[in-house]
Write a protein that holds these residues in place. Structure first.
Motif, PDB file in Angstrom:
ATOM      1  N   ALA A   1       0.815  -1.217   0.000  1.00 35.82           N
ATOM      2  CA  ALA A   1       0.000   0.000   0.000  1.00 35.82           C
ATOM      3  C   ALA A   1       0.847   1.265   0.000  1.00 35.82           C
ATOM      4  CB  ALA A   1      -0.943  -0.002   1.198  1.00 35.82           C
ATOM      5  N   LEU A   2       1.948   1.258   0.757  1.00 40.68           N
ATOM      6  CA  LEU A   2       2.755   2.467   0.848  1.00 40.68           C
ATOM      7  C   LEU A   2       3.402   2.802  -0.494  1.00 40.68           C
ATOM      8  CD1 LEU A   2       3.820   4.742   2.567  1.00 40.68           C
ATOM      9  CD2 LEU A   2       5.723   3.270   3.279  1.00 40.68           C
ATOM     10  N   SER A   3       3.871   1.795  -1.224  1.00 42.95           N
ATOM     11  CA  SER A   3       4.479   2.046  -2.534  1.00 42.95           C
ATOM     12  C   SER A   3       3.438   2.601  -3.500  1.00 42.95           C
ATOM     13  CB  SER A   3       5.078   0.755  -3.096  1.00 42.95           C
ATOM     14  OG  SER A   3       6.133   0.306  -2.283  1.00 42.95           O
ATOM     15  N   LEU A   4       2.242   2.026  -3.479  1.00 41.63           N
ATOM     16  CA  LEU A   4       1.180   2.503  -4.358  1.00 41.63           C
ATOM     17  C   LEU A   4       0.766   3.928  -3.998  1.00 41.63           C
ATOM     18  CD1 LEU A   4      -0.960  -0.750  -4.517  1.00 41.63           C
ATOM     19  CD2 LEU A   4       0.299   0.286  -6.416  1.00 41.63           C
ATOM     20  N   MET A   5       0.703   4.220  -2.698  1.00 47.11           N
ATOM     21  CA  MET A   5       0.380   5.579  -2.273  1.00 47.11           C
ATOM     22  C   MET A   5       1.455   6.561  -2.713  1.00 47.11           C
ATOM     23  SD  MET A   5      -0.986   4.793   1.570  1.00 47.11           S
ATOM     24  CE  MET A   5      -0.636   6.464   2.086  1.00 47.11           C
TER      25      MET A   5
ATOM     26  N   ALA B   1      -8.145  -7.563  10.913  1.00 44.09           N
ATOM     27  CA  ALA B   1      -7.848  -7.721   9.490  1.00 44.09           C
ATOM     28  C   ALA B   1      -7.301  -6.441   8.873  1.00 44.09           C
ATOM     29  CB  ALA B   1      -9.104  -8.160   8.735  1.00 44.09           C
ATOM     30  N   TYR B   2      -7.421  -5.333   9.592  1.00 45.69           N
ATOM     31  CA  TYR B   2      -6.996  -4.042   9.064  1.00 45.69           C
ATOM     32  C   TYR B   2      -6.376  -3.240  10.210  1.00 45.69           C
ATOM     33  CZ  TYR B   2      -7.332   0.200   6.142  1.00 45.69           C
ATOM     34  OH  TYR B   2      -7.058   1.315   5.402  1.00 45.69           O
ATOM     35  N   PRO B   3      -5.242  -3.736  10.754  1.00 47.64           N
ATOM     36  CA  PRO B   3      -4.680  -3.094  11.944  1.00 47.64           C
ATOM     37  C   PRO B   3      -4.032  -1.740  11.673  1.00 47.64           C
ATOM     38  CG  PRO B   3      -3.246  -4.852  11.174  1.00 47.64           C
ATOM     39  CD  PRO B   3      -4.466  -4.913  10.328  1.00 47.64           C
ATOM     40  N   THR B   4      -3.562  -1.499  10.444  1.00 46.25           N
ATOM     41  CA  THR B   4      -2.961  -0.211  10.093  1.00 46.25           C
ATOM     42  C   THR B   4      -3.377   0.174   8.677  1.00 46.25           C
ATOM     43  OG1 THR B   4      -0.938  -1.075   9.071  1.00 46.25           O
ATOM     44  CG2 THR B   4      -0.926  -0.808  11.471  1.00 46.25           C
ATOM     45  N   PHE B   5      -3.100   1.436   8.346  1.00 46.19           N
ATOM     46  CA  PHE B   5      -3.457   1.949   7.021  1.00 46.19           C
ATOM     47  C   PHE B   5      -2.650   1.260   5.922  1.00 46.19           C
ATOM     48  CE2 PHE B   5      -3.185   5.262   3.655  1.00 46.19           C
ATOM     49  CZ  PHE B   5      -4.543   5.364   3.387  1.00 46.19           C
TER      50      PHE B   5
ATOM     51  N   SER C   1      -1.809  -1.994   5.926  1.00 44.83           N
ATOM     52  CA  SER C   1      -1.997  -3.451   5.978  1.00 44.83           C
ATOM     53  C   SER C   1      -2.152  -4.012   4.568  1.00 44.83           C
ATOM     54  CB  SER C   1      -3.258  -3.783   6.790  1.00 44.83           C
ATOM     55  OG  SER C   1      -3.139  -3.266   8.086  1.00 44.83           O
ATOM     56  N   PRO C   2      -1.544  -5.199   4.301  1.00 48.94           N
ATOM     57  CA  PRO C   2      -1.648  -5.811   2.967  1.00 48.94           C
ATOM     58  C   PRO C   2      -2.990  -6.500   2.769  1.00 48.94           C
ATOM     59  CG  PRO C   2      -0.322  -7.196   4.396  1.00 48.94           C
ATOM     60  CD  PRO C   2      -0.639  -5.964   5.198  1.00 48.94           C
ATOM     61  N   ASN C   3      -4.045  -5.815   3.144  1.00 48.67           N
ATOM     62  CA  ASN C   3      -5.391  -6.353   2.974  1.00 48.67           C
ATOM     63  C   ASN C   3      -5.818  -6.166   1.515  1.00 48.67           C
ATOM     64  OD1 ASN C   3      -8.479  -5.962   2.978  1.00 48.67           O
ATOM     65  ND2 ASN C   3      -8.073  -6.910   4.968  1.00 48.67           N
ATOM     66  N   PRO C   4      -6.529  -7.147   0.910  1.00 46.41           N
ATOM     67  CA  PRO C   4      -6.935  -7.010  -0.500  1.00 46.41           C
ATOM     68  C   PRO C   4      -7.723  -5.724  -0.766  1.00 46.41           C
ATOM     69  CG  PRO C   4      -7.285  -9.252   0.245  1.00 46.41           C
ATOM     70  CD  PRO C   4      -6.886  -8.469   1.448  1.00 46.41           C
ATOM     71  N   VAL C   5      -8.592  -5.335   0.156  1.00 49.25           N
ATOM     72  CA  VAL C   5      -9.350  -4.109  -0.024  1.00 49.25           C
ATOM     73  C   VAL C   5      -8.422  -2.898  -0.010  1.00 49.25           C
ATOM     74  CG1 VAL C   5     -11.084  -2.589   0.992  1.00 49.25           C
ATOM     75  CG2 VAL C   5     -11.460  -5.057   0.926  1.00 49.25           C
TER      76      VAL C   5
ATOM     77  N   ALA D   1      -6.494  -2.879  -3.275  1.00 48.29           N
ATOM     78  CA  ALA D   1      -7.396  -2.484  -4.367  1.00 48.29           C
ATOM     79  C   ALA D   1      -7.669  -0.986  -4.330  1.00 48.29           C
ATOM     80  CB  ALA D   1      -8.705  -3.263  -4.272  1.00 48.29           C
ATOM     81  N   ALA D   2      -7.849  -0.436  -3.123  1.00 48.96           N
ATOM     82  CA  ALA D   2      -8.099   0.998  -2.992  1.00 48.96           C
ATOM     83  C   ALA D   2      -6.889   1.805  -3.438  1.00 48.96           C
ATOM     84  CB  ALA D   2      -8.466   1.335  -1.554  1.00 48.96           C
ATOM     85  N   ALA D   3      -5.690   1.340  -3.102  1.00 52.48           N
ATOM     86  CA  ALA D   3      -4.471   2.051  -3.498  1.00 52.48           C
ATOM     87  C   ALA D   3      -4.286   2.007  -5.010  1.00 52.48           C
ATOM     88  CB  ALA D   3      -3.262   1.444  -2.794  1.00 52.48           C
ATOM     89  N   VAL D   4      -4.591   0.866  -5.630  1.00 52.01           N
ATOM     90  CA  VAL D   4      -4.521   0.773  -7.095  1.00 52.01           C
ATOM     91  C   VAL D   4      -5.557   1.697  -7.727  1.00 52.01           C
ATOM     92  CG1 VAL D   4      -4.880  -0.737  -9.075  1.00 52.01           C
ATOM     93  CG2 VAL D   4      -3.593  -1.572  -7.097  1.00 52.01           C
ATOM     94  N   ALA D   5      -6.774   1.701  -7.161  1.00 52.75           N
ATOM     95  CA  ALA D   5      -7.849   2.540  -7.693  1.00 52.75           C
ATOM     96  C   ALA D   5      -7.505   4.019  -7.604  1.00 52.75           C
ATOM     97  CB  ALA D   5      -9.153   2.262  -6.952  1.00 52.75           C
ATOM     98  N   VAL D   6      -6.805   4.414  -6.550  1.00 52.41           N
ATOM     99  CA  VAL D   6      -6.396   5.809  -6.412  1.00 52.41           C
ATOM    100  C   VAL D   6      -5.512   6.218  -7.575  1.00 52.41           C
ATOM    101  CG1 VAL D   6      -4.928   7.374  -5.091  1.00 52.41           C
ATOM    102  CG2 VAL D   6      -6.649   6.017  -3.919  1.00 52.41           C
ATOM    103  N   ASN D   7      -4.550   5.371  -7.922  1.00 55.32           N
ATOM    104  CA  ASN D   7      -3.665   5.680  -9.041  1.00 55.32           C
ATOM    105  C   ASN D   7      -4.443   5.795 -10.350  1.00 55.32           C
ATOM    106  OD1 ASN D   7      -0.524   5.538  -8.384  1.00 55.32           O
ATOM    107  ND2 ASN D   7      -1.569   4.099  -7.039  1.00 55.32           N
ATOM    108  N   MET D   8      -5.384   4.880 -10.562  1.00 60.78           N
ATOM    109  CA  MET D   8      -6.199   4.945 -11.775  1.00 60.78           C
ATOM    110  C   MET D   8      -7.076   6.194 -11.778  1.00 60.78           C
ATOM    111  SD  MET D   8      -7.328   0.952 -12.145  1.00 60.78           S
ATOM    112  CE  MET D   8      -8.361   1.329 -13.565  1.00 60.78           C
ATOM    113  N   ALA D   9      -7.669   6.492 -10.616  1.00 62.37           N
ATOM    114  CA  ALA D   9      -8.555   7.650 -10.529  1.00 62.37           C
ATOM    115  C   ALA D   9      -7.798   8.952 -10.766  1.00 62.37           C
ATOM    116  CB  ALA D   9      -9.249   7.675  -9.169  1.00 62.37           C
TER     117      ALA D   9
END
Length: 388
Positions: free
Chosen positions: A5-9, A175-179, A181-185, A188-196
């Motif tokens: 997530a951090l790399s995608l952000m 399942a989501y202890p930190t921002f 976290s390698p959670n699929p959601v 997916a949100a980090a990938v969607a941000v780049n696309m958006a």
């Protein structure tokens, strides 16, 4: 390839920085309020993401985290303002501003309680994204459909994924202890941000181009001195009014007007005062016409008015009101009286084209000017007789 997530952000932040730096020189300085709001939205979004990424690298900095939420919220408000400028007044403006203030404040006060701040911030961001998606649905002004649908898709997808993040953070902390976290959601949100970021920027650029095209079209159809439609713009709209009157068998009248002794005004008072006289006459036309009436400058000192749903009496009443206003205002503002000659023609069953109706009113105007000026004549089958 492993995605985190951090790399995608970080990639999203780099994209935003690049876009924010390159758009101003591309778009130039002469911007409408809508285009300027879009630029500010991207700058605020860039600042928000930069603060968010920096807060993660700096071990959850409280100040940077709160600033990131404020920047993200403010950017959505600016996007809504841009849409309002391009599409007309949008619903949800007040609700969006309230949410934009409440979100970072609630985030700041609940920062020590992870489930509460994550749920609060994501749910409110999702609500703001829903309001933005709603704002793209209906265009009250002429606007392209494709860029609105592209923005709608970006806002809708981000709203769903942001709400999902809020659910995980508020109710499934394990399942989501930190921002990060390698959670699929989360991924997916980090990938969607780049696309958006990419697709949203493309949509905003298309919206800006459409607005620029509309402005050029309006300039091409508008008389620069008086602000009234020029001959081209007037004829386009007059043809539509004539066709509508024919289709629904509604009355319609046309007035041709010409300022009296205009050359003498230029010779005696100068061309600047002549321009002032033209501007004043145009203003009097705007103030006298009804909603739905069309006034335009055909060239020089010649003007034309189309009066839908009007008979001879209506046209005569318009002429009387215009003359009374012009007499008073010209003495006050110009220092000399201003008068005009006019010819009017009412549409009949024999009028197959607008050109024929204009020709009859123009013939009546010609007779009015050569019969003493300062009067209105009615055009009837090519001849005129005095009305006023």
């Amino acid at each position: 390839m492993q995605l985190d997530a951090l790399s995608l952000m970080t990639v999203a932040m780099v994209n935003l920085v690049t876009i924010s730096l390159t758009l101003p020189p591309i778009m130039g300085r002469s911007l409408t309020p809508a285009a300027r709001a879009a630029q500010r939205a991207l700058l605020l979004l860039t600042g928000g993401w930069a603060a968010l990424v920096a807060s993660e690298y700096l071990v959850s900095s409280y100040v940077l985290s709160v600033l990131s939420m404020a920047g993200l919220s403010a950017s959505l408000v600016m996007l809504h303002r841009a849409l309002s400028g391009w599409l007309g007044p949008r619903p949800g403006a007040l609700a969006l501003r309230v949410l934009a203030i409440a979100m970072p404040l609630g985030y700041a006060f609940s920062f020590a309680h992870y489930p509460l701040r994550v749920g609060w911030s994501n749910f409110l961001l999702a609500a703001m994204l829903v309001l933005l998606a709603r704002a793209t649905l209906v265009a009250r002004r002429h606007a392209g459909r494709h860029w609105r649908l592209l923005l709608l898709g970006c806002f809708a997808i981000m709203a769903v994924l942001t709400a999902a993040r809020g659910v995980l953070g508020a109710f499934f902390t394990a399942a989501y202890p930190t921002f990060l976290s390698p959670n699929p959601v989360n991924i997916a949100a980090a990938v969607a941000v780049n696309m958006a970021v990419v697709l949203g920027t493309v949509a905003l650029l298309v919206a800006w181009r459409d607005e620029a095209d509309d402005r050029l079209r309006a300039m091409a159809n508008t008389d620069s001195l008086t602000g009234l439609p020029n001959r081209r713009g007037f004829m386009e709209r007059a043809e539509a009014l004539f066709a509508n009157a024919q289709r629904y068998r509604q009355p319609l009248a046309v007035l041709m007007l010409d300022l009296d002794h205009f050359k003498q005004i230029n010779d005696s008072y100068g061309h600047d005062r002549g321009d002032d006289a033209l501007r004043l006459f145009a203003q009097m036309l705007r103030e006298t016409r009804r909603t739905g009436d069309l006034a335009g400058r055909l060239g020089g000192e010649e003007f034309c008015v189309v009066l839908p749903s009007s008979q001879r009496d209506t046209a005569s009443g318009f002429d009387q009101r215009l003359r009374a206003r012009l007499q008073q205002r010209s003495e006050e503002e110009l220092g000399f009286g201003l008068s005009y000659s006019a010819g009017v023609a009412a549409m009949t069953d024999g009028d197959a084209t607008l050109a024929g109706l204009l020709a009859r009113s123009d013939a009546a105007l010609y007779e009015a000017k050569h019969g003493g000026r300062g009067r209105l004549l009615m055009g009837d089958s090519g001849s005129g007789h005095t009305v006023v």
